[in-house]
Scaffold this motif. Structure first.
Motif: not given
Length: 314
Positions: A210-214, A301-304
């Protein structure tokens, strides 16, 4: 050189948790023996899961402290997510078991005795767990350890369990309504299941990178933008967390005529700024020419949800 892991410093709170679990299980077991309260029995059974979970957490921390090697180049910290996930499942099982047993006792009430003694023993165990839980949560936040956080939340759930059980016993003592004991146990069981579910979800997110917090992502973006010259930009920022460690990688787009040495120095400056702003962050930077079409035509890039066309630079 990679930053040293603080995992070894996390063991003493878990050892404290293990000893507390042994002591409080004895107190709650004795309280059940003298009162016959289903609430106190469920509380004691949950305490056994505390002991199992704390022991599992200690083993996980010992393994996570091992340095990176040939087969685990990024270290062993992810085992912490398995540990916290197991702890979450144990909490859920304890909550479900508590609720089922309480429902059976609600259908077939039983006499209670020596409620004063049972309340005192239960209160003593709750105070011990409260103190240890605060230590675990404080250390968990300090070192960003999901293992300590999971164990601390487990103990806090146990504290709320004990509080609910004790309130039920006091109500039974003063009103004589025996059904209040199992009803409080059912409510406590629902709360335990909710706590366990939160831990399982958090552990799943960790295992899925999971990505880091916003908030952390925005900080990373701001630092990069503040460090780069007008002729450069970046994209494809990806982050993840592994135990107490955090990782970030992105593409640094520079003037295609820039020398390798100059591009390397720029990347080094950006990395130094990031690690200064976010201690312990491990950064990987891939350098690309900003004026090349191949640097922008990427499916990732599109996915992100990033632009797939170069913006005006400089």
């Amino acid at each position: 050189m990679l930053p040293s892991s603080p995992t070894a410093q996390l063991r003493w709170p878990i050892i404290l948790s293990i000893f507390a679990a042994i002591l409080t299980t004895g107190l709650k077991g004795t309280a059940y023996a003298v009162t016959g309260s289903i609430g106190l029995l469920s509380d004691a059974l949950e305490n056994i899961t505390n002991l199992l979970a704390a022991t599992t957490a200690y083993i996980a921390l010992v393994y996570a402290a091992r340095p990176a090697d040939k087969t685990h180049a990024f270290g062993h910290e992810k085992i912490e997510y398995f540990s916290s996930g197991l702890e979450g499942l144990l909490i859920i099982l304890a909550g479900v078991g508590t609720a089922i047993y309480a429902i059976l006792r609600l259908i077939q009430p039983a006499a209670l005795s020596d409620l004063e003694i049972g309340t005192i023993l239960g209160a003593g165990a709750a105070i011990i767990n409260l103190v240890v839980a605060r230590v675990l949560l404080r250390q968990g936040r300090k070192y960003r350890s999901i293992v300590l956080e999971a164990d601390g939340k487990h103990l806090m759930a146990d504290v709320w369990t004990s509080l609910g059980v004790l309130i039920g016993l006091l109500l039974v003592h003063f009103t004589g309504l025996k059904w209040l004991d199992p009803v409080m146990a059912i409510l406590v069981g629902v709360n335990i299941v909710w706590t366990g579910g939160e831990l399982v979800v958090k552990s799943f997110n960790g295992l899925m990178d999971h990505a880091l917090s916003e908030q952390e992502l925005e900080q990373i973006r701001s630092v990069i933008q503040a460090t780069l010259p007008e002729s450069a930009t970046f994209h494809l920022l990806r982050t993840r967390r592994g135990g107490t460690r955090r990782f970030a990688e992105f593409h640094l787009l520079v003037d295609g005529e820039l020398s390798v040495r100059a591009a390397h120095h720029l990347a080094h400056q950006v990395e130094a700024a990031l690690t200064a702003a976010i201690p312990g962050l491990e950064v990987t930077i891939h350098i690309e020419p900003v004026d090349e079409r191949d640097s922008w035509e990427r499916e990732e890039l599109k996915h992100l949800e990033e632009p797939t066309e170069p913006e005006k630079i400089g």
